[in-house]
Motif scaffolding. Sequence first.
Motif, mmCIF file in Angstrom:
data_model
loop_
_atom_site.group_PDB
_atom_site.id
_atom_site.type_symbol
_atom_site.label_atom_id
_atom_site.label_comp_id
_atom_site.label_asym_id
_atom_site.label_seq_id
_atom_site.Cartn_x
_atom_site.Cartn_y
_atom_site.Cartn_z
ATOM 1 N N ILE A 134 0.834 -1.207 0.000
ATOM 2 C CA ILE A 134 0.000 0.000 0.000
ATOM 3 C C ILE A 134 0.864 1.251 0.000
ATOM 4 N N LYS A 135 2.001 1.189 0.674
ATOM 5 C CA LYS A 135 2.844 2.372 0.835
ATOM 6 C C LYS A 135 3.311 2.941 -0.501
ATOM 7 N N THR A 136 3.718 2.064 -1.409
ATOM 8 C CA THR A 136 4.259 2.541 -2.689
ATOM 9 C C THR A 136 3.249 3.350 -3.488
ATOM 10 N N PRO A 137 2.040 2.842 -3.780
ATOM 11 C CA PRO A 137 1.083 3.671 -4.537
ATOM 12 C C PRO A 137 0.616 4.895 -3.766
ATOM 13 N N VAL A 138 0.482 4.801 -2.439
ATOM 14 C CA VAL A 138 0.044 5.961 -1.659
ATOM 15 C C VAL A 138 1.083 7.081 -1.732
ATOM 16 N N PHE A 139 2.344 6.728 -1.585
ATOM 17 C CA PHE A 139 3.402 7.732 -1.681
ATOM 18 C C PHE A 139 3.451 8.330 -3.088
ATOM 19 N N MET A 164 -3.251 11.191 -14.451
ATOM 20 C CA MET A 164 -3.359 9.822 -14.953
ATOM 21 C C MET A 164 -2.457 8.876 -14.159
ATOM 22 N N LYS A 165 -1.263 9.337 -13.791
ATOM 23 C CA LYS A 165 -0.376 8.512 -12.970
ATOM 24 C C LYS A 165 -0.979 8.262 -11.597
ATOM 25 N N ALA A 166 -1.584 9.303 -11.032
ATOM 26 C CA ALA A 166 -2.238 9.134 -9.730
ATOM 27 C C ALA A 166 -3.402 8.160 -9.845
ATOM 28 N N ALA A 167 -4.162 8.242 -10.959
ATOM 29 C CA ALA A 167 -5.296 7.342 -11.161
ATOM 30 C C ALA A 167 -4.831 5.897 -11.267
ATOM 31 N N ARG A 168 -3.701 5.662 -11.946
ATOM 32 C CA ARG A 168 -3.185 4.296 -12.065
ATOM 33 C C ARG A 168 -2.821 3.728 -10.694
ATOM 34 N N ASN A 169 -2.251 4.562 -9.832
ATOM 35 C CA ASN A 169 -1.918 4.093 -8.495
ATOM 36 C C ASN A 169 -3.162 3.847 -7.656
ATOM 37 N N VAL A 170 -4.212 4.644 -7.879
ATOM 38 C CA VAL A 170 -5.479 4.384 -7.202
ATOM 39 C C VAL A 170 -6.047 3.036 -7.654
ATOM 40 N N ASP A 171 -5.970 2.774 -8.954
ATOM 41 C CA ASP A 171 -6.435 1.477 -9.474
ATOM 42 C C ASP A 171 -5.663 0.333 -8.832
ATOM 43 N N LEU A 176 -5.774 -4.256 -5.122
ATOM 44 C CA LEU A 176 -5.276 -4.906 -3.908
ATOM 45 C C LEU A 176 -6.418 -5.179 -2.931
ATOM 46 N N ILE A 177 -7.272 -4.190 -2.720
ATOM 47 C CA ILE A 177 -8.390 -4.350 -1.786
ATOM 48 C C ILE A 177 -9.364 -5.410 -2.289
ATOM 49 N N GLU A 178 -9.638 -5.411 -3.589
ATOM 50 C CA GLU A 178 -10.561 -6.408 -4.145
ATOM 51 C C GLU A 178 -9.986 -7.815 -4.012
ATOM 52 N N ASP A 179 -8.685 -7.958 -4.254
ATOM 53 C CA ASP A 179 -8.063 -9.275 -4.115
ATOM 54 C C ASP A 179 -8.089 -9.749 -2.664
ATOM 55 N N LEU A 180 -7.805 -8.847 -1.726
ATOM 56 C CA LEU A 180 -7.866 -9.204 -0.309
ATOM 57 C C LEU A 180 -9.279 -9.603 0.093
ATOM 58 N N ASP A 181 -10.265 -8.871 -0.409
ATOM 59 C CA ASP A 181 -11.662 -9.193 -0.100
ATOM 60 C C ASP A 181 -12.037 -10.553 -0.667
ATOM 61 N N GLN A 182 -11.538 -10.860 -1.856
ATOM 62 C CA GLN A 182 -11.835 -12.159 -2.467
ATOM 63 C C GLN A 182 -11.240 -13.299 -1.648
ATOM 64 N N ILE A 183 -9.993 -13.154 -1.213
ATOM 65 C CA ILE A 183 -9.372 -14.189 -0.396
ATOM 66 C C ILE A 183 -10.104 -14.338 0.934
ATOM 67 N N GLY A 307 6.113 -4.149 -13.817
ATOM 68 C CA GLY A 307 5.620 -3.822 -12.477
ATOM 69 C C GLY A 307 4.132 -4.063 -12.359
ATOM 70 N N GLY A 308 3.596 -3.669 -11.225
ATOM 71 C CA GLY A 308 2.171 -3.804 -10.996
ATOM 72 C C GLY A 308 1.815 -5.113 -10.345
#
Length: 347
Positions: A134-139, A164-171, A176-183, A307-308
């Motif tokens: 989480i730290k990397t996209p938030v920063f 657009m770069k900020a939007a990609r990091n939000v995505d 990440l949140i959707e994957d955690l919720d799925q698990i 990356g990603g």
Amino acid sequence: MAVQTPRDVAVRISVYITLVVTVILFLYDLAKGDEANFGLLAVAAALTFASSFVLASWAVEKFIYQKVKIIYKTIHRFKSQREKRKDISMNEDVMTKVNNEVMVWAEDKIEEISQLKEQDSFRRDFIGNLAHEIKTPVFNIQGYILTLLEGALEDEENNRKFLMKAARNVDRIVTLIEDLDQITRIEGGRYQLHETRFDVVELAKEVIESLEQKAKKANIRLRLKNVNEKPIQVVGDRPKIEQVFINLVANSINYGAEDGETRIRFYDMEDNILVEVADNGIGISEDHLPRIFERFYRVDKSRSRHGGGSGLGLSIVKHIIDVHDQTINVRSSPDLGTTFSFTLEKA
């Protein structure tokens, strides 16, 4: 014969006391010069044995209840509430039984402590990895927004680029949140399958088409092997199996070799179909293979050419296959490539 029960101890003590008392009475009669009255001696021996047995039984039982039963009750108090506690019987080998109970209880506690330590270690790793992801996209988002606020917002050439770069990091955070919720839903038993009959070869072709552009950018070829025109029908949740294919193929592209190849193969295994997704990429060392399906586990972040990703793809794949009551395995060799294989129920 060795003493086995508390009642055996009481009997042995009573026998010793009876013999001593009988001998004393016999010697007393001889000292007085009288003839020994064996009938009277027998009655005295019987009374002595009975009284001494009662006293010895009471003493031994009191000792057992005071010293041993406390341990016995304590052990059963910490056992499952559904397990009915058994009282101590004076007709059984109490010491051996309690010793066995203590040993079993100790082994259970050692195993429980080991599991708790392992879970605590997993929790620390999970929190640390989650914080890192989480730290990397938030920063990044923070940096782009601060740049915009410091004047780049009025710069028409750069403001859209930073947004657009900020939007990609939000995505990335949303993924990440959707994957955690799925698990979490899978592990919590809230993950319902909608099983249907479908052609797994056709599904693989669709996945290859959807990832073809990504593979071309990485200069990697995607191919189906040992497949003829005949469809292969399987039973499963098609969208979930599609997610398995996408994660495995995308992973092979991310870690594939230049001018490499990703191959999807199918094998008939009587009741199941074995699916293999293989590449000739950088491979994985044997030390990493046991942990490859853990959350956020990355073999070597620096070696990924793309990356990603949330770091949860393989963990989700493992969970989906497990929910289908099927198996997934991995084999790999450094610099030779990696092969993921999983089974699906044949229709």
